[in-house]
Enzyme design. Structure first.
Site, mmCIF file in Angstrom:
data_model
loop_
_atom_site.group_PDB
_atom_site.id
_atom_site.type_symbol
_atom_site.label_atom_id
_atom_site.label_comp_id
_atom_site.label_asym_id
_atom_site.label_seq_id
_atom_site.Cartn_x
_atom_site.Cartn_y
_atom_site.Cartn_z
ATOM 1 N N GLU A 24 25.496 36.368 39.477
ATOM 2 C CA GLU A 24 26.708 36.102 40.266
ATOM 3 C C GLU A 24 26.423 36.167 41.764
ATOM 4 O O GLU A 24 25.366 36.646 42.190
ATOM 5 C CB GLU A 24 27.801 37.088 39.894
ATOM 6 N N LYS A 85 36.262 34.832 47.591
ATOM 7 C CA LYS A 85 35.851 35.521 46.359
ATOM 8 C C LYS A 85 36.563 34.805 45.215
ATOM 9 O O LYS A 85 37.781 34.848 45.113
ATOM 10 C CB LYS A 85 36.270 36.997 46.458
ATOM 11 N N ASP A 137 46.758 46.290 38.680
ATOM 12 C CA ASP A 137 45.479 45.698 39.076
ATOM 13 C C ASP A 137 44.468 45.803 37.927
ATOM 14 O O ASP A 137 43.860 46.849 37.702
ATOM 15 C CB ASP A 137 44.941 46.397 40.336
ATOM 16 N N SER A 139 41.216 43.560 36.402
ATOM 17 C CA SER A 139 40.336 42.444 36.738
ATOM 18 C C SER A 139 40.404 41.329 35.698
ATOM 19 O O SER A 139 40.438 41.575 34.487
ATOM 20 C CB SER A 139 38.899 42.943 36.844
ATOM 21 N N ALA A 140 40.373 40.104 36.194
ATOM 22 C CA ALA A 140 40.312 38.932 35.312
ATOM 23 C C ALA A 140 38.995 38.892 34.528
ATOM 24 O O ALA A 140 38.881 38.135 33.560
ATOM 25 C CB ALA A 140 40.477 37.656 36.140
ATOM 26 N N LYS A 158 32.468 49.639 36.768
ATOM 27 C CA LYS A 158 32.238 50.460 37.954
ATOM 28 C C LYS A 158 33.045 51.756 37.868
ATOM 29 O O LYS A 158 34.193 51.749 37.445
ATOM 30 C CB LYS A 158 32.612 49.669 39.211
HETATM 31 N N1 PSU Z 1 28.932 44.378 40.447
HETATM 32 C C1 PSU Z 1 28.417 44.973 41.557
HETATM 33 N N2 PSU Z 1 29.027 44.701 42.755
HETATM 34 C C2 PSU Z 1 30.111 43.845 42.857
HETATM 35 C C3 PSU Z 1 30.644 43.235 41.688
HETATM 36 C C4 PSU Z 1 30.011 43.542 40.505
HETATM 37 O O1 PSU Z 1 27.438 45.733 41.465
HETATM 38 O O2 PSU Z 1 30.600 43.613 43.969
HETATM 39 C C5 PSU Z 1 31.827 42.285 41.771
HETATM 40 C C6 PSU Z 1 31.805 41.320 40.584
HETATM 41 O O3 PSU Z 1 31.805 40.006 41.101
HETATM 42 C C7 PSU Z 1 33.082 41.592 39.817
HETATM 43 C C8 PSU Z 1 33.983 41.999 40.943
HETATM 44 O O4 PSU Z 1 33.539 40.473 39.101
HETATM 45 O O5 PSU Z 1 33.139 42.883 41.697
HETATM 46 C C9 PSU Z 1 35.259 42.648 40.437
HETATM 47 O O6 PSU Z 1 36.282 42.414 41.364
HETATM 48 P P1 PSU Z 1 37.818 42.651 40.966
HETATM 49 O O7 PSU Z 1 37.906 44.118 40.670
HETATM 50 O O8 PSU Z 1 38.615 42.246 42.192
HETATM 51 O O9 PSU Z 1 38.100 41.780 39.791
HETATM 52 MN MN MN Z 2 41.595 43.393 41.042
#
Ligand code: PSU
Ligand code: MN
Length: 303
Positions: A24, A85, A137, A139-140, A158
């Site tokens: 990614e 993003k 919130d 994530s998709a 995470k």
């Molecule tokens: N893994 C990492 N660092 C990141 C991400 C993943 O070590 O920054 C990113 C990925 O692209 C993941 C996103 O899809 O964080 C999640 O964002 P959100 O919580 O807004 O869906």
């Molecule tokens: Mn989010």
């Protein structure tokens, strides 16, 4: 079908039918500071090659969906400011308007599937945020895992997230969550957590076979492989807990919301750990790239 732009090495791998691993780009633009982000992006690609597969870093550049970036494109993306993003919701609009954007886990899965790539390595997937009962919130990435047939190798969700709720949503959505080589669910910067992973597998061949079995059964969706960070590089969960709590409190106090939440938390944790979180993040992404290359190789050998 939408035209795809392949890098030269991905073109070669496709015609030779050799294993490919998707990577990614949000982790480059929104997950790590420059210049470490560029060094890591290059290093992770090199790790995939050293493990016998070809890396395909995915991004949208000037309206073109790139499957694999040439080094100059990687460098430009790593330095670019205000890159969008992209998740499932925004990918098509970015392409249609000639925009430039980095792909999250969800968007990278969509692109990998379009390019017939079955395995994808990242750091950690997005999930259910703490306080989601108020913020909604989620994530998709989770819903993408339920519908797009790509095996995603991550170090768990995470640790900034509500991990038990993330596991519940994945179960509801029918996503297999498989811990690699241990019973405990890895927690991104920490190799273990106090949760037992729903499933466990100990080798890449079995993971590849499970991927194929889903396809043979006509089941939509992918698999989440949670690969623990190497022990030498981990930060114990107890050390991180107060730091994550502080970063979360600051995000709440400043009204950070939506797409901004994950990048804000990662940046604050980087500052509060004086860079240690980044060192760990780099180690876990590289470790995931190596396992993903093994899974992709197993898949290629059996199809
Ligand atoms: N893994 C990492 N660092 C990141 C991400 C993943 O070590 O920054 C990113 C990925 O692209 C993941 C996103 O899809 O964080 C999640 O964002 P959100 O919580 O807004 O869906
Ligand atoms: Mn989010």
């Amino acid at each position: 079908m939408i035209p795809l732009t392949f890098s030269s090495e991905v073109t070669t791998a496709r015609s030779a039918n050799t294993p490919l691993v998707a990577l990614e780009s949000t982790i480059i633009t929104h997950g790590m500071p420059y210049p470490q982000n560029l060094e890591v992006a290059r290093q992770v690609e090199a790790d995939v090659r050293a493990a016998g597969a070809t890396p395909a870093t995915i991004a949208v550049i000037d309206g073109a969906l790139h499957i694999g970036l040439e080094d100059a494109q990687l460098e430009a993306l790593a330095q670019a400011q205000n890159v969008a993003k992209l998740s499932r919701a925004d990918m098509a609009t970015c392409i249609a308007t000639g925009g430039t954007g980095a792909t999250t886990v969800a968007a990278t899965m969509i692109a990998a599937h379009l390019a017939d790539i079955h395995v994808f390595a990242t750091g950690g997937i997005g999930g259910v945020h703490k306080g989601a009962e108020d913020s909604f919130d989620i994530s998709a990435d989770l819903m993408e895992l339920a519908q797009t047939p790509v095996t995603v190798v991550a170090a768990g969700a995470k640790a900034i997230l509500d991990i038990p709720k993330t596991l519940e949503v994945l179960e509801t959505q029918g996503v297999p969550v498989i811990a690699y080589g241990q019973d405990s669910l890895p927690a991104f910067w920490s190799a273990t957590s106090d949760l037992i992973a729903p499933l466990r597998m100990d080798d890449a061949t079995t993971i590849a076979r499970a991927h194929q079995t889903r396809q043979q059964m006509g089941l939509p969706g992918g698999q989440l492989i949670t690969n623990p960070i190497p022990r030498a590089d981990e930060i114990p969960a107890a050390t991180l807990a107060p730091i994550i709590a502080q970063a979360q409190a600051e995000a709440d106090a400043q009204g950070v919301s939506g797409k901004g939440v994950t990048p804000f938390l990662l940046q604050r944790i980087f500052e509060l750990t004086e860079g240690r979180s980044l060192t760990a993040n780099i180690a876990l992404v590289r470790n995931n790239a190596r396992l993903a290359a093994q899974i992709a190789t197993s898949l290629t050998n059996t199809t």
